[in-house]
Design an enzyme around this catalytic site. Structure first.
Site, PDB file in Angstrom:
ATOM      1  N   ASP A 148     159.072 114.567 121.098  1.00  0.00           N
ATOM      2  CA  ASP A 148     157.924 115.407 121.416  1.00  0.00           C
ATOM      3  C   ASP A 148     158.047 116.713 120.631  1.00  0.00           C
ATOM      4  O   ASP A 148     159.116 117.323 120.563  1.00  0.00           O
ATOM      5  CB  ASP A 148     157.857 115.680 122.919  1.00  0.00           C
ATOM      6  CG  ASP A 148     156.490 116.211 123.341  1.00  0.00           C
ATOM      7  OD1 ASP A 148     155.762 115.482 124.044  1.00  0.00           O
ATOM      8  OD2 ASP A 148     156.155 117.358 122.971  1.00  0.00           O
ATOM      9  N   ILE A 149     156.938 117.162 120.060  1.00  0.00           N
ATOM     10  CA  ILE A 149     156.947 118.358 119.216  1.00  0.00           C
ATOM     11  C   ILE A 149     157.167 119.627 120.044  1.00  0.00           C
ATOM     12  O   ILE A 149     157.587 120.658 119.506  1.00  0.00           O
ATOM     13  CB  ILE A 149     155.627 118.442 118.403  1.00  0.00           C
ATOM     14  CG1 ILE A 149     155.807 119.259 117.141  1.00  0.00           C
ATOM     15  CG2 ILE A 149     154.476 118.968 119.243  1.00  0.00           C
ATOM     16  CD1 ILE A 149     154.669 119.138 116.138  1.00  0.00           C
TER      17      ILE A 149
ATOM     18  N   GLY B 245     146.568 115.067 133.392  1.00  0.00           N
ATOM     19  CA  GLY B 245     147.044 116.046 132.420  1.00  0.00           C
ATOM     20  C   GLY B 245     147.245 115.491 131.026  1.00  0.00           C
ATOM     21  O   GLY B 245     148.018 116.034 130.228  1.00  0.00           O
ATOM     22  N   GLN B 246     146.527 114.409 130.695  1.00  0.00           N
ATOM     23  CA  GLN B 246     146.670 113.812 129.357  1.00  0.00           C
ATOM     24  C   GLN B 246     145.932 114.665 128.330  1.00  0.00           C
ATOM     25  O   GLN B 246     144.760 115.009 128.523  1.00  0.00           O
ATOM     26  CB  GLN B 246     146.093 112.392 129.364  1.00  0.00           C
ATOM     27  CG  GLN B 246     146.269 111.667 128.038  1.00  0.00           C
ATOM     28  CD  GLN B 246     145.729 110.235 128.089  1.00  0.00           C
ATOM     29  OE1 GLN B 246     145.167 109.795 129.089  1.00  0.00           O
ATOM     30  NE2 GLN B 246     145.892 109.523 126.987  1.00  0.00           N
TER      31      GLN B 246
ATOM     32  N   ASN C 158     150.966 110.209 131.573  1.00  0.00           N
ATOM     33  CA  ASN C 158     149.859 111.047 132.007  1.00  0.00           C
ATOM     34  C   ASN C 158     148.566 110.309 131.647  1.00  0.00           C
ATOM     35  O   ASN C 158     148.471 109.720 130.576  1.00  0.00           O
ATOM     36  CB  ASN C 158     149.904 112.406 131.302  1.00  0.00           C
ATOM     37  CG  ASN C 158     151.121 113.206 131.711  1.00  0.00           C
ATOM     38  OD1 ASN C 158     151.591 113.101 132.837  1.00  0.00           O
ATOM     39  ND2 ASN C 158     151.644 114.006 130.796  1.00  0.00           N
TER      40      ASN C 158
ATOM     41  N   HIS D  48     150.732 106.917 125.878  1.00  0.00           N
ATOM     42  CA  HIS D  48     152.113 107.239 125.498  1.00  0.00           C
ATOM     43  C   HIS D  48     152.961 107.407 126.746  1.00  0.00           C
ATOM     44  O   HIS D  48     152.516 107.951 127.752  1.00  0.00           O
ATOM     45  CB  HIS D  48     152.185 108.513 124.644  1.00  0.00           C
ATOM     46  CG  HIS D  48     151.433 109.679 125.214  1.00  0.00           C
ATOM     47  ND1 HIS D  48     150.073 109.818 125.075  1.00  0.00           N
ATOM     48  CD2 HIS D  48     151.844 110.761 125.919  1.00  0.00           C
ATOM     49  CE1 HIS D  48     149.674 110.928 125.671  1.00  0.00           C
ATOM     50  NE2 HIS D  48     150.729 111.515 126.196  1.00  0.00           N
ATOM     51  N   LEU D  49     154.195 106.945 126.646  1.00  0.00           N
ATOM     52  CA  LEU D  49     155.166 107.094 127.729  1.00  0.00           C
ATOM     53  C   LEU D  49     156.085 108.262 127.385  1.00  0.00           C
ATOM     54  O   LEU D  49     156.778 108.231 126.359  1.00  0.00           O
ATOM     55  CB  LEU D  49     155.980 105.807 127.882  1.00  0.00           C
ATOM     56  CG  LEU D  49     157.135 105.846 128.889  1.00  0.00           C
ATOM     57  CD1 LEU D  49     156.665 106.186 130.294  1.00  0.00           C
ATOM     58  CD2 LEU D  49     157.880 104.506 128.887  1.00  0.00           C
ATOM     59  N   HIS D  50     156.078 109.303 128.239  1.00  0.00           N
ATOM     60  CA  HIS D  50     157.027 110.407 128.080  1.00  0.00           C
ATOM     61  C   HIS D  50     158.369 110.014 128.696  1.00  0.00           C
ATOM     62  O   HIS D  50     158.416 109.412 129.770  1.00  0.00           O
ATOM     63  CB  HIS D  50     156.584 111.635 128.885  1.00  0.00           C
ATOM     64  CG  HIS D  50     155.410 112.372 128.367  1.00  0.00           C
ATOM     65  ND1 HIS D  50     155.531 113.509 127.599  1.00  0.00           N
ATOM     66  CD2 HIS D  50     154.086 112.179 128.535  1.00  0.00           C
ATOM     67  CE1 HIS D  50     154.318 113.988 127.324  1.00  0.00           C
ATOM     68  NE2 HIS D  50     153.426 113.203 127.888  1.00  0.00           N
TER      69      HIS D  50
END
Ligand code: AMP
Ligand code: ZN
Length: 114
Positions: free
Chosen positions: A30-31, A93-94, A87, A100-102
Site C-alpha cells: 500500500d502506498i 470506506g472504499q 472495504n 482489493h484485499l487489505h
C-alpha cells in the site's frame, strides 16, 4: 478501457512495490501504509467491489485470501496475526473502485474501526 488505478498497476502501466504476481492476481505494498505491514491483493480482472462478486469468482477470491495469508506469514505476521479486510463502497470506506484485499500487520489494531 476504463480508467482504473489498480488495472493500471496490474498491467504494469503504473509502478508499485510488487510482492507477488501470477496470471490472475497481483499483490503490492500500500502506498500509504497504516501499519508496519500493509499490502493489497487484487484480481487482475476488473471487478469494481465485493458486491459484484458471483459464484464464478469463488476460486479467485480463495486464491486472493490464500495469497494474502502466505505473504503475511512471509512478513512475520503468523504468530500475532493481522487484519484482512475488503472495504466495500461508500459505507465500507472504499476509495479505489477495483476490489482489493487489505492486509495490515505488525501492530495492534482497534475494533470496531472508526
Ligand atoms: P480503499 O480505501 O479500501 O479503497 O483502499 C485503497 C488503498 O489503495 C488505500 O489504502 C491507498 O493507500 C492505496 N493506494 C492508492 N493508490 C495506490 C498506489 N498507487 N499504489 C499502492 N496503493 C495505493
Ligand atoms: Zn480495475
Amino acid at each position: 478501457m476504463h480508467n482504473c488505478l489498480f488495472c493500471k498497476i496490474a498491467s504494469h502501466e503504473i509502478p508499485a512495490e510488487i510482492l507477488y504476481e501470477d496470471e490472475q492476481i497481483i499483490a503490492f505494498k500500500d502506498i500509504s501504509p497504516q501499519a508496519p505491514v500493509h499490502f493489497l491483493v487484487v484480481p487482475k480482472r476488473h471487478i469494481a467491489n465485493l458486491m459484484e462478486l458471483t459464484p464464478a469468482d469463488n476460486a479467485l477470491i480463495g486464491h486472493i485470501v490464500f495469497c494474502a495469508q502466505k505473504i503475511a506469514k512471509n512478513q512475520g505476521c503468523e504468530e500475532k496475526g493481522a487484519r484482512f479486510v475488503f472495504n466495500c463502497k461508500q459505507h465500507g470506506g472504499q476509495t479505489v473502485g477495483h476490489v482489493h484485499l487489505h492486509t495490515l500487520g505488525k501492530r495492534n489494531l482497534e475494533w470496531p474501526p472508526g
